[in-house]
Design a protein around this motif. Structure first.
Motif, PDB file in Angstrom:
ATOM      1  N   ILE A 158      26.962  68.166  72.917  1.00  0.00           N
ATOM      2  CA  ILE A 158      26.354  68.328  71.500  1.00  0.00           C
ATOM      3  C   ILE A 158      26.937  69.538  70.925  1.00  0.00           C
ATOM      4  CG2 ILE A 158      24.297  68.286  70.169  1.00  0.00           C
ATOM      5  CD1 ILE A 158      23.009  67.027  72.536  1.00  0.00           C
ATOM      6  N   VAL A 159      27.366  69.404  69.495  1.00  0.00           N
ATOM      7  CA  VAL A 159      27.730  70.510  68.593  1.00  0.00           C
ATOM      8  C   VAL A 159      27.154  70.466  67.548  1.00  0.00           C
ATOM      9  CG1 VAL A 159      30.396  70.582  69.715  1.00  0.00           C
ATOM     10  CG2 VAL A 159      29.527  69.162  67.774  1.00  0.00           C
ATOM     11  N   PRO A 160      27.078  71.815  66.831  1.00  0.00           N
ATOM     12  CA  PRO A 160      26.352  72.034  65.550  1.00  0.00           C
ATOM     13  C   PRO A 160      27.210  71.546  64.361  1.00  0.00           C
ATOM     14  CG  PRO A 160      26.988  73.941  66.420  1.00  0.00           C
ATOM     15  CD  PRO A 160      27.502  73.119  67.314  1.00  0.00           C
ATOM     16  N   LEU A 161      28.573  71.508  64.591  1.00  0.00           N
ATOM     17  CA  LEU A 161      29.380  71.305  63.359  1.00  0.00           C
ATOM     18  C   LEU A 161      30.410  70.028  63.618  1.00  0.00           C
ATOM     19  CD1 LEU A 161      28.227  73.263  61.471  1.00  0.00           C
ATOM     20  CD2 LEU A 161      30.057  74.801  62.220  1.00  0.00           C
ATOM     21  N   ARG A 162      30.652  69.267  62.603  1.00  0.00           N
ATOM     22  CA  ARG A 162      31.686  68.510  62.844  1.00  0.00           C
ATOM     23  C   ARG A 162      33.090  68.938  63.092  1.00  0.00           C
ATOM     24  NH1 ARG A 162      29.881  64.800  57.624  1.00  0.00           N
ATOM     25  NH2 ARG A 162      30.630  66.067  56.624  1.00  0.00           N
ATOM     26  N   ALA A 163      33.373  70.250  62.384  1.00  0.00           N
ATOM     27  CA  ALA A 163      34.641  70.705  62.869  1.00  0.00           C
ATOM     28  C   ALA A 163      34.870  71.180  64.465  1.00  0.00           C
ATOM     29  CB  ALA A 163      34.986  71.913  61.731  1.00  0.00           C
ATOM     30  N   LEU A 164      33.561  71.406  64.838  1.00  0.00           N
ATOM     31  CA  LEU A 164      33.653  71.799  66.201  1.00  0.00           C
ATOM     32  C   LEU A 164      33.763  70.513  67.194  1.00  0.00           C
ATOM     33  CD1 LEU A 164      30.679  74.507  66.258  1.00  0.00           C
ATOM     34  CD2 LEU A 164      33.181  75.019  66.664  1.00  0.00           C
ATOM     35  N   ALA A 165      33.334  69.524  66.699  1.00  0.00           N
ATOM     36  CA  ALA A 165      33.617  68.287  67.383  1.00  0.00           C
ATOM     37  C   ALA A 165      34.910  67.985  67.572  1.00  0.00           C
ATOM     38  CB  ALA A 165      32.981  67.136  66.798  1.00  0.00           C
ATOM     39  N   SER A 166      35.745  67.989  66.623  1.00  0.00           N
ATOM     40  CA  SER A 166      37.051  67.921  66.789  1.00  0.00           C
ATOM     41  C   SER A 166      37.952  68.875  67.613  1.00  0.00           C
ATOM     42  CB  SER A 166      38.019  67.716  65.474  1.00  0.00           C
ATOM     43  OG  SER A 166      37.204  68.585  64.560  1.00  0.00           O
ATOM     44  N   GLU A 167      37.157  69.996  67.538  1.00  0.00           N
ATOM     45  CA  GLU A 167      37.999  71.352  68.226  1.00  0.00           C
ATOM     46  C   GLU A 167      37.718  70.848  69.646  1.00  0.00           C
ATOM     47  OE1 GLU A 167      37.883  76.018  67.571  1.00  0.00           O
ATOM     48  OE2 GLU A 167      36.185  74.960  68.304  1.00  0.00           O
ATOM     49  N   LYS A 168      36.442  70.668  69.961  1.00  0.00           N
ATOM     50  CA  LYS A 168      35.851  70.534  71.555  1.00  0.00           C
ATOM     51  C   LYS A 168      36.663  69.207  72.165  1.00  0.00           C
ATOM     52  CE  LYS A 168      33.900  74.191  71.994  1.00  0.00           C
ATOM     53  NZ  LYS A 168      34.399  75.172  72.597  1.00  0.00           N
ATOM     54  N   LYS A 169      36.898  68.119  71.245  1.00  0.00           N
ATOM     55  CA  LYS A 169      37.515  66.900  71.667  1.00  0.00           C
ATOM     56  C   LYS A 169      38.925  67.370  71.876  1.00  0.00           C
ATOM     57  CE  LYS A 169      39.233  62.498  70.501  1.00  0.00           C
ATOM     58  NZ  LYS A 169      40.641  62.145  69.817  1.00  0.00           N
ATOM     59  N   ALA A 170      39.708  67.875  71.321  1.00  0.00           N
ATOM     60  CA  ALA A 170      41.182  68.487  71.570  1.00  0.00           C
ATOM     61  C   ALA A 170      41.075  69.018  72.920  1.00  0.00           C
ATOM     62  CB  ALA A 170      41.549  69.018  70.257  1.00  0.00           C
ATOM     63  N   GLU A 171      40.163  69.917  73.140  1.00  0.00           N
ATOM     64  CA  GLU A 171      40.088  70.672  74.187  1.00  0.00           C
ATOM     65  C   GLU A 171      40.156  70.113  75.446  1.00  0.00           C
ATOM     66  OE1 GLU A 171      37.650  74.125  73.165  1.00  0.00           O
ATOM     67  OE2 GLU A 171      37.960  75.150  75.115  1.00  0.00           O
ATOM     68  N   PHE A 172      38.955  69.151  75.354  1.00  0.00           N
ATOM     69  CA  PHE A 172      38.776  68.368  76.587  1.00  0.00           C
ATOM     70  C   PHE A 172      39.712  67.365  76.876  1.00  0.00           C
ATOM     71  CE2 PHE A 172      33.987  69.152  75.322  1.00  0.00           C
ATOM     72  CZ  PHE A 172      34.247  70.443  75.790  1.00  0.00           C
ATOM     73  N   GLU A 173      40.575  66.870  75.893  1.00  0.00           N
ATOM     74  CA  GLU A 173      41.543  65.867  76.178  1.00  0.00           C
ATOM     75  C   GLU A 173      42.681  66.324  77.231  1.00  0.00           C
ATOM     76  OE1 GLU A 173      42.605  64.527  72.303  1.00  0.00           O
ATOM     77  OE2 GLU A 173      41.400  62.934  72.333  1.00  0.00           O
ATOM     78  N   ARG A 174      42.682  67.526  77.503  1.00  0.00           N
ATOM     79  CA  ARG A 174      43.934  67.793  78.505  1.00  0.00           C
ATOM     80  C   ARG A 174      43.199  67.387  79.766  1.00  0.00           C
ATOM     81  NH1 ARG A 174      40.230  72.579  78.293  1.00  0.00           N
ATOM     82  NH2 ARG A 174      40.398  73.848  80.198  1.00  0.00           N
ATOM     83  N   TRP A 175      42.015  67.095  80.094  1.00  0.00           N
ATOM     84  CA  TRP A 175      41.563  66.469  81.258  1.00  0.00           C
ATOM     85  C   TRP A 175      41.797  64.884  81.588  1.00  0.00           C
ATOM     86  CZ3 TRP A 175      40.973  70.266  84.139  1.00  0.00           C
ATOM     87  CH2 TRP A 175      40.857  71.569  83.514  1.00  0.00           C
ATOM     88  N   GLU A 176      42.550  64.357  80.312  1.00  0.00           N
ATOM     89  CA  GLU A 176      42.671  63.006  80.566  1.00  0.00           C
ATOM     90  C   GLU A 176      43.722  62.513  81.501  1.00  0.00           C
ATOM     91  OE1 GLU A 176      44.095  61.766  76.554  1.00  0.00           O
ATOM     92  OE2 GLU A 176      41.968  61.288  76.098  1.00  0.00           O
ATOM     93  N   GLU A 177      44.650  63.409  82.017  1.00  0.00           N
ATOM     94  CA  GLU A 177      45.510  63.130  82.977  1.00  0.00           C
ATOM     95  C   GLU A 177      44.734  63.148  84.456  1.00  0.00           C
ATOM     96  OE1 GLU A 177      48.037  66.362  84.721  1.00  0.00           O
ATOM     97  OE2 GLU A 177      47.565  67.592  82.950  1.00  0.00           O
ATOM     98  N   PHE A 178      43.508  63.389  84.389  1.00  0.00           N
ATOM     99  CA  PHE A 178      42.687  63.165  85.645  1.00  0.00           C
ATOM    100  C   PHE A 178      41.734  62.144  85.650  1.00  0.00           C
ATOM    101  CE2 PHE A 178      44.137  67.685  85.257  1.00  0.00           C
ATOM    102  CZ  PHE A 178      44.592  67.751  86.513  1.00  0.00           C
ATOM    103  N   GLY A 179      42.089  61.251  84.530  1.00  0.00           N
ATOM    104  CA  GLY A 179      41.276  60.001  84.300  1.00  0.00           C
ATOM    105  C   GLY A 179      40.024  60.375  83.444  1.00  0.00           C
ATOM    106  N   ILE A 180      39.924  61.486  82.759  1.00  0.00           N
ATOM    107  CA  ILE A 180      38.518  61.488  82.000  1.00  0.00           C
ATOM    108  C   ILE A 180      38.881  60.855  80.825  1.00  0.00           C
ATOM    109  CG2 ILE A 180      37.066  63.320  81.227  1.00  0.00           C
ATOM    110  CD1 ILE A 180      36.951  63.296  84.177  1.00  0.00           C
ATOM    111  N   ASP A 181      38.265  59.963  80.318  1.00  0.00           N
ATOM    112  CA  ASP A 181      38.133  59.658  78.925  1.00  0.00           C
ATOM    113  C   ASP A 181      37.285  60.459  77.724  1.00  0.00           C
ATOM    114  OD1 ASP A 181      40.216  57.630  79.297  1.00  0.00           O
ATOM    115  OD2 ASP A 181      38.754  56.437  79.992  1.00  0.00           O
ATOM    116  N   VAL A 182      37.952  60.968  76.657  1.00  0.00           N
ATOM    117  CA  VAL A 182      37.050  61.723  75.798  1.00  0.00           C
ATOM    118  C   VAL A 182      36.851  60.946  74.340  1.00  0.00           C
ATOM    119  CG1 VAL A 182      36.920  63.808  74.653  1.00  0.00           C
ATOM    120  CG2 VAL A 182      37.836  63.609  76.798  1.00  0.00           C
ATOM    121  N   GLY A 183      35.597  61.007  74.147  1.00  0.00           N
ATOM    122  CA  GLY A 183      35.265  60.109  72.534  1.00  0.00           C
ATOM    123  C   GLY A 183      34.499  61.096  71.633  1.00  0.00           C
TER     124      GLY A 183
END
Length: 820
Positions: A74-99
């Motif tokens: 949970i983030v306080p700002l919409r802009a942070l949501a996209s920032e965090k999503k981009a950050e977490f997407e590096r785990w996709e190669e380990f089978g983690i799906d981020v939405g």
DNA sequence: AATTCGAGTCTTTAGACAGCATGTC
DNA sequence: CTAAAGACTCGAATT
């Protein structure tokens, strides 16, 4: 301790972390692991910004997923949501799906259910809970970023209630709360039944100090000479000094926090002189390009001023900027192209923009309720100062306050440098917050009785902080009365039940007070429409007899004046529509777009525009001219507070009306004293509220005309066009500008566009073949190719005439942009 | 005569989430 | 009870 010591992560993750350069956990991270974040234990981490909080969250989420669970961030700002999503997407190669899910943007609903990690704003999570998103029950781990924001009176209660709801849905939920250093992190931890990890540790040393005279005095007792030249401002000296100091060949960037938008713009202008002198030739060329891009974002003064600053290496940053402006500036600052940003607090709370030196120039800010300048909270100043120190670039960060005399310097040390941040206190026990959350809690079945409701509220931070249980009960009772009176709730003995309309309000995420205002207003609109032609007129004060009593004359006067004053005719046409309908009320609606814009503008969900001097008179005049259009009961002009609110809403409504009358952005920004970003914000909110109004009208089975009027008003504000262009803007690739040009060329409908003469379409679109082809294809044309088609002279003449000044003004630029 | 300078006065004041269903110039 | 920077205004001094 190191990543490979954590055995609960998915395969390969510890190695990947170590490959990222994390040989050893930071002390707070190690403490969190020891507290069991990676084993499903709840943790509150109260640590400075940029000390590795995100990794703590990642350890929790990844290990939760590894155990077969699902995590929410949970983030306080919409802009942070996209920032965090981009950050977490590096785990996709380990089978983690981020939405992601925010009001702006959301991943496909079904896919969201299959995601392992979901990033969302607190309001969005609240909304998802209200609407029973099926995957909420599957969550095993929730991370709440910036939890100290529960202290915020506006949005804090939402976070608090949402966390309470999530914990109620899943009793074993792991909660990881990330907080800035606050005075009472222990209370937060106790509330969440979590282990507290508290630390002052930073990966990059932060030197805090106060500049006074010719030196910065740091908290460690050291000094740094920064002489202020005569006629020079301390801020400029500090920015120049940072830029002159090279560390590993890297010069120091600065962030200057000021207390108003105007100050930010003025300071950036002056600081441009400082940065311009220190640019390398290749940087200059790069900055020129960036400046051109910024200028291109929006045709407004703000945009031009920003571009002028940027080409000299400085920039300002505040909420009046268009979001494109903001990200261009932020990115260029991170890339070290822009050397200095003068910003309002937007930047302290937003996405990550570290600088070598942070200068908190203004430490007091105007506060209307306080009645003057109020010192900023310690927490807020610490947040700003925490932006000092760029990882990997700076050996340390410097945060500097400014003092003009010795006494002030002492005070600043006392108040901010040595001070502990404030404790966070729940703001839940206030009527506006409870109004919406009580209704939602009942509507989504978390409570069915008054006792159940109070028991639920007992799980909030507020309850854990107060000794006075009666206060919450008392406010809750008042709110229940309000909700019952307005038919959002039914009380049967002790049991509580949301009415159908109450459910709708909760689902639409409206403040019940907004909903009540909208429902009342729409009902009155329907009645006066039924009351053909005899719309009630409010009495005028006696001295105002020269204002024509006849509506038509009144409108004509208004629009003529407006057209004359602005040198354009965009306002006129709109008022004329009103004329026709008002004069012939028997079969036309009395619900006008302005009436609807005003209705939503005076709702507590819309943030009001400020009435400047002179505005009071301007809008008072318009109040009488447009009197018949208002929906609902206008306050008496003697009720000063309420009347002023009404006028402020009228100002907002007029802005929306101007936007929906195709007035150019630059005219609107100038007329209302707002930035391009503010227009977007108002339009977005209006869109949302009118959408809600449409659904309420449908639900209440109000007269069909009203629903139609609301929808049209919404469409107009959405596309920024007058009624006659709505069909054209429905075509993909056609916005307010292109639609007007096509219309001027005689193409008025989608069908006409599909079957139109190619040369006319091409002419209307200023000879841009690619655009013309796309537009024709979108309109359903089989053979959209523009090969060998010549622009129709009459059509291109009509198109340019339609948008006069602007065509010559940005014509060169538009053509230039076309080739890129 | 036009322009510049400066003191005194007047004015203004941060931020930003949400429904629903898809695409500006 | 509380401020301060910038914009504006008007008049005097300068070019």
């Amino acid at each position: 301790m190191k990543p490979s010591d954590v055995h609960t992560l998915p395969d390969g993750v510890p190695e990947a972390l170590e490959a990222e350069g994390i040989a050893e956990f930071y002390p707070p991270q190690a403490a969190a692991v020891e507290a069991g974040v990676a084993d499903g234990e709840s943790v509150v981490a109260s640590v400075p910004t940029a000390s590795g909080k995100t990794l703590i969250a990642e350890l929790a989420m990844l290990s939760a997923v590894q155990r077969g669970g699902k995590a929410l961030y949970i983030v306080p700002l919409r802009a942070l949501a996209s920032e965090k999503k981009a950050e977490f997407e590096r785990w996709e190669e380990f089978g983690i799906d981020v939405g992601v899910s925010t009001g702006n943007y959301q991943s496909d609903g079904e896919w969201l259910a299959s995601c392992d990690v979901i990033v969302a704003t607190s309001e969005k999570v609240d909304s998802l809970v209200r609407n029973n998103a099926p995957w909420i029950g599957d969550l095993t781990c929730v991370v709440s970023d910036e939890v100290h924001l529960v202290d915020d009176s506006g949005r804090g209660p939402t976070l608090e209630v949402t966390l309470a709801k999530l914990r109620k849905i899943n009793r074993d939920l792991q909660v990881v709360a990330l907080s800035a250093t606050v005075g009472n992190a222990d209370e937060v931890a106790e509330w969440l039944d979590a282990t507290l990890v508290e630390s002052d540790w930073r990966p990059i040393e932060l030197k805090m100090g106060v500049h006074y005279g010719d030196a910065i005095n740091f908290d460690d007792g050291s000094q740094r000479e920064v002489p202020v030249g005569s006629g020079q401002k301390p801020t400029a000296a500090l920015v120049g000094d940072a830029l002159d100091e090279e560390v590993d060949g890297k010069r120091g960037s600065s962030l200057v926090f000021v207390n108003s938008r105007r100050n930010a713009e003025a300071a950036a202008g002056r600081l441009g002189d400082v940065t311009a002198k220190r640019l390398a030739p290749d940087e200059q060329a790069e900055l020129e390009r960036l400046a051109a891009e910024i200028r291109d974002v929006s045709d407004t003064d703000t945009s031009d001023d920003l571009a002028d600053c940027v080409r000299r290496g400085a920039a300002f940053h505040h909420a009046g900027l268009a979001s494109e402006h903001r990200s261009l500036v932020e990115d260029a600052f991170r890339d070290r192209l822009i050397k200095c940003i003068a910003a309002t607090p937007t930047l302290a709370a937003g996405v990550n923009t570290p600088a070598r030196r942070v200068i908190v120039r203004d430490w007091r800010r105007y506060d209307g309720e306080f009645g003057g300048m109020r010192p900023l909270d310690v927490l807020e100043v610490h947040q700003m100062m925490g932006r000092a120190g760029r990882p990997g670039l700076d050996p340390y960060g410097e945060a500097v306050l400014l003092a003009k005399d010795r006494d002030t310097m002492e005070e600043l040390f006392e108040r901010y440098v040595w001070a502990e941040p404030e404790a966070v206190r729940s703001k839940l026990a206030a009527e506006p917050a409870l109004r919406t959350h009580v209704l939602a809690t009942v509507a989504s079945g978390f409570a069915t009785t008054r006792e159940g409701l109070l028991a639920f509220l007992d799980r909030t931070l507020y309850a854990s902080q107060t000794d006075d249980d009666d206060r919450l009960a008392e406010v809750t009772d008042r709110v229940l009365d309000y909700l019952a009176v307005n038919d959002f709730l039914e009380r049967d003995g002790d049991s509580l039940q949301a009415t159908s309309i109450g459910h709708t309000v909760s689902r639409l995420y409206l403040d019940p007070m907004s909903a009540a205002e909208i429902v009342d207003g729409l009902r009155e609109g329907v009645e006066s429409a039924a009351d053909a032609g005899s719309a009630t007129r409010r009495s005028r004060p006696s001295g105002d007899a020269e204002v024509p009593a006849d509506a038509d004359a009144g409108f004509a006067t208004a629009s003529d004046l407006a057209a004359e004053a602005d040198g354009d005719d965009a306002t006129g046409g709109d008022a004329e529509d009103g004329d026709a309908e008002d004069g012939d009320a028997a079969d036309g609606p009395t619900v006008t777009p302005l009436g609807l814009y005003h209705l939503v503008a005076r709702t507590p969900d819309m943030y009001q525009l400020y009435l400047k001097s002179g505005d009071r008179q301007t809008y008072e005049e318009q109040f009488y001219e447009r009197e018949t259009e208002f929906l609902g009961h206008a306050p008496s002009e003697f009720d000063d507070v309420a009347f002023e609110d009404w006028l402020a809403a009228l100002k907002t409504a007029r802005l929306l009306e101007d936007w929906a009358s195709e007035l150019d952005e630059d005219v609107i920004t100038e007329r209302y004293g707002v930035g391009p970003g503010d227009i977007r914000g108002k339009v977005d909110t209006a869109e949302w509220l009118l959408g809600a109004a449409e659904q309420l009208a449908t639900e209440l089975d109000l007269d069909g005309d009203v629903v139609r009027d609301v929808r049209a008003a919404k469409k107009r504000v959405e596309d920024g066009v007058r009624e006659e262009l709505l069909e054209l803007t429905g075509v993909r690739g056609v916005g307010r500008k292109r639609a007007r040009r096509l219309f001027e060329a005689g193409i008025e409908t989608r069908t006409e566009l599909r079957d139109a003469d190619k040369s006319v379409v091409l002419g209307a679109l200023r000879g841009r073949e690619k655009t013309a082809e796309n537009v024709l294809r979108a309109a359903g044309r089989q053979d959209p190719s523009m090969d060998g088609v010549e622009s129709d002279a009459a059509a291109s003449a009509a198109a340019t005439a339609g948008s006069d000044g602007e065509a010559t003004d940005d014509g060169g630029q538009a053509t230039f942009g076309d080739f890129s």
